[in-house]
Design an enzyme around this catalytic site. Structure first.
Site, PDB file in Angstrom:
ATOM      1  N   LEU A   1      54.787  34.788  48.696  1.00 24.31           N
ATOM      2  CA  LEU A   1      54.306  35.479  49.736  1.00 24.31           C
ATOM      3  C   LEU A   1      55.518  36.889  49.459  1.00 24.31           C
ATOM      4  O   LEU A   1      55.511  37.963  50.197  1.00 24.31           O
ATOM      5  CB  LEU A   1      54.549  35.252  51.169  1.00 24.31           C
TER       6      LEU A   1
ATOM      7  N   ASP B   1      60.304  26.645  42.074  1.00 22.27           N
ATOM      8  CA  ASP B   1      59.186  27.115  41.340  1.00 22.27           C
ATOM      9  C   ASP B   1      59.525  28.600  40.840  1.00 22.27           C
ATOM     10  O   ASP B   1      60.139  29.234  41.475  1.00 22.27           O
ATOM     11  CB  ASP B   1      57.949  27.231  42.337  1.00 22.27           C
TER      12      ASP B   1
ATOM     13  N   HIS C   1      51.036  23.432  39.209  1.00 22.88           N
ATOM     14  CA  HIS C   1      50.102  23.975  38.385  1.00 22.88           C
ATOM     15  C   HIS C   1      50.049  23.343  36.888  1.00 22.88           C
ATOM     16  O   HIS C   1      50.464  24.006  35.892  1.00 22.88           O
ATOM     17  CB  HIS C   1      50.445  25.550  37.969  1.00 22.88           C
TER      18      HIS C   1
ATOM     19  N   ASN D   1      52.626  32.096  34.075  1.00 26.29           N
ATOM     20  CA  ASN D   1      53.377  30.876  33.788  1.00 26.29           C
ATOM     21  C   ASN D   1      53.138  29.723  34.530  1.00 26.29           C
ATOM     22  O   ASN D   1      53.279  29.573  35.867  1.00 26.29           O
ATOM     23  CB  ASN D   1      54.970  31.432  33.775  1.00 26.29           C
TER      24      ASN D   1
ATOM     25  N   ASP E   1      48.769  29.506  43.344  1.00 25.63           N
ATOM     26  CA  ASP E   1      49.995  29.959  42.814  1.00 25.63           C
ATOM     27  C   ASP E   1      49.868  31.624  42.812  1.00 25.63           C
ATOM     28  O   ASP E   1      49.985  32.309  42.036  1.00 25.63           O
ATOM     29  CB  ASP E   1      50.390  29.661  41.206  1.00 25.63           C
TER      30      ASP E   1
ATOM     31  N   PRO F   1      55.211  37.130  34.769  1.00 25.98           N
ATOM     32  CA  PRO F   1      54.322  36.708  34.811  1.00 25.98           C
ATOM     33  C   PRO F   1      53.700  36.440  35.960  1.00 25.98           C
ATOM     34  O   PRO F   1      54.277  36.184  37.262  1.00 25.98           O
ATOM     35  CB  PRO F   1      54.685  35.049  34.174  1.00 25.98           C
TER      36      PRO F   1
HETATM   37  O1  DOR Z   1      53.353  33.048  36.905  1.00 24.70           O
HETATM   38  C1  DOR Z   1      54.049  32.685  37.570  1.00 24.70           C
HETATM   39  N1  DOR Z   1      54.636  33.427  38.366  1.00 24.70           N
HETATM   40  N2  DOR Z   1      54.634  31.287  37.377  1.00 24.70           N
HETATM   41  C2  DOR Z   1      55.690  30.852  38.400  1.00 24.70           C
HETATM   42  O2  DOR Z   1      56.021  30.004  38.309  1.00 24.70           O
HETATM   43  C3  DOR Z   1      56.222  32.216  39.091  1.00 24.70           C
HETATM   44  C4  DOR Z   1      55.279  32.950  39.678  1.00 24.70           C
HETATM   45  C5  DOR Z   1      56.038  34.144  40.408  1.00 24.70           C
HETATM   46  O3  DOR Z   1      56.925  34.031  41.386  1.00 24.70           O
HETATM   47  O4  DOR Z   1      55.754  35.330  40.116  1.00 24.70           O
HETATM   48 ZN    ZN Z   2      55.620  27.864  39.159  1.00 24.72          ZN
END
Ligand code: DOR
Ligand code: ZN
Length: 443
Positions: free
Chosen positions: A62, A153, A233, A279, A306, A324
């Site tokens: 968020l 995470d 994931h 990711n 995610d 990512p």
């Molecule tokens: O792609 C991703 N984005 N993987 C993650 O583990 C974190 C997330 C992010 O917080 O943007």
């Molecule tokens: Zn992650």
């Protein structure tokens, strides 16, 4: 007592004939045919709609506090409600990091103020997500936010000593550690799934073994501690094999897969559009096939989005510099229908299991993911199974537009979302109390 809502002609789990549900004080008071409408309150015409428990997302970013240029609790909650969600777990990689009672209570309170979905903060495992010292899991668990899931995470809890202690400690709190499984030594500099496509594009590879090896290690640690481990994931066919063996051996491990890892492959990367950078990375067709089969079989327990909003400046840039992550909340159900329901891998009962019931169970929620029955909370979503829509990032309620499904025509539209008897979204519009805090969401 007054009736607040009559849902007319819905088909629970898409099974059997249509029924009416009368909701009183947020609870299902009657289920039957030809029920009279409420003296006060609303009637929802659900002719042709599938009634499911409200969806529960174990993995949402968020971004608030600190990342409000990408998302806020208000805009993310609106996206969630429009996607059929009634509860989300908010990841702690914010600024400041949600590694203390103060921050998790703040996020929890923001969620209550917005009121569109139940926002359950996930607490960080390590202070500042630095992977060194354990955060105060106990005070977060005892706080008003009642944290029951902890995760670093975005980063992996890499140190096996820290991971072992965190599992033991979480176990005493009846909490779960959700691991972003990535051996950072194996993925240093990685930009895409290590394989043919990355080689052709000249992008440094993220080997699937970086995920598989951490999951294998963590399953051993969880077994030893008798603790609960949740794997975020899952993206690789090899990780599924590890999970299958661990589950067969009685390890208390659960796992999630994202909608994008069910549907998309690294073939999408050929245009170098960073909207596809995520990711763990998008992998091969063998991997997506394995994800689908494992979800159908229950080796992977749940779908989690995610949902990772990123403002334009973080995505409209060269591949290596882009952050990512991709949006997920408003497209998840449709992608699951495309990847799982259309090919006959899941029916609506199965969708309810992997997107509502099992996530609620894993997250320790007792009032979500409940059976559709008299006396249960009126917390639902209503899906038009024949609806078709075209995804447009700019039209999504999220403050960001980074959807990898841009321009795709997807099946199933969300007709309404109901949280404890209150309609939070209907026909693509969030409830009027929405978004007091952000101008982008239109009531
Ligand atoms: O792609 C991703 N984005 N993987 C993650 O583990 C974190 C997330 C992010 O917080 O943007
Ligand atoms: Zn992650």
């Amino acid at each position: 007592m007054t009736a607040d809502l009559l849902i007319r002609g819905a088909r629970p789990y898409g099974e059997g004939g249509p029924v009416d549900l009368l909701v009183r004080d947020g609870v299902v008071a009657e289920i039957g045919q030809g029920l009279a409408g409420p003296e006060s309150g609303e009637t929802l015409d659900a002719d042709g709609l599938v009634l499911l428990p409200g969806l529960v997302d174990l993995h949402t970013h968020l971004r608030e506090p600190g990342g409000e240029e990408s998302e806020t609790v208000a805009t993310g909650s609106a996206a969630a409600a429009l996607g059929g969600y009634t509860a989300v777990f908010a990841m702690p990689n914010t600024d400041p990091v949600a590694d203390s009672a103060v921050v998790v209570e703040h996020v929890h309170r923001l969620g209550e103020e917005v009121g569109l979905v139940d926002v359950h903060p996930v607490g960080a495992v390590s202070v500042g997500l630095a992977g060194e010292r354990m955060a105060e899991l106990g005070t977060m668990a005892a706080s008003r936010a009642r944290v029951r899931m902890f995760s670093d995470d975005g980063r992996c809890v890499h140190d096996p000593v820290l991971m072992r202690r965190a599992l033991e400690y979480a176990s005493s709190l009846d909490a779960v550690i959700a691991q972003h499984a990535e051996d950072h030594r194996l993925t240093a500099g990685a930009q895409a799934h290590e394989g043919v496509v990355a080689a052709q594009l000249g992008l440094a590879g993220w080997p699937a073994t970086a995920e598989e090896t951490i999951v294998a290690r963590d399953c051993a640690l969880a077994r030893e501690a008798g603790a609960r481990l949740h794997v975020c994931h899952v993206s690789s066919v090899h990780t599924v094999a590890v999970l299958r063996a661990a589950k067969a051996a009685g390890v208390r491990v659960s796992a999630e897969v994202t909608p994008h890892h069910l549907l998309l492959t690294d073939a999408a990367l050929t245009g170098y559009d960073p909207v596809h950078k995520v990711n763990p990375p998008l992998r091969t067709g063998d991997d997506t096939a394995a994800m689908r089969a494992a979800l159908a079989e229950g080796v992977i327990d749940v779908v989690a989005t995610d949902h990772a909003p990123h403002a334009t400046q973080y995505k409209d840039t060269e591949w290596a510099a882009a952050k990512p992550g991709m949006l997920g909340l408003q497209t998840a159900l449709s992608v699951v229908v495309r990847a799982m329901v259309e090919p006959g891998l899941l029916d609506w009962r199965g969708v309810a299991r992997v997107m509502a019931e099992r996530p609620a169970e894993l997250g320790g929620l007792t009032d979500q993911g409940r059976p559709i029955a008299v006396g249960e909370p009126a917390t639902f979503c209503l899906v038009d199974p024949d609806g078709i829509w075209t995804v447009r990032g700019a039209a999504l309620a999220s403050r960001s537009a980074n959807t990898p499904f841009e321009g795709m025509r997807l099946p199933a539209t969300m007709a309404a979302t109901v949280l404890r008897g209150r309609i939070t979204a209907r026909n693509g519009v969030v409830a009027p109390m929405d978004a007091a805090r952000d101008g982008k969401v239109v009531a």
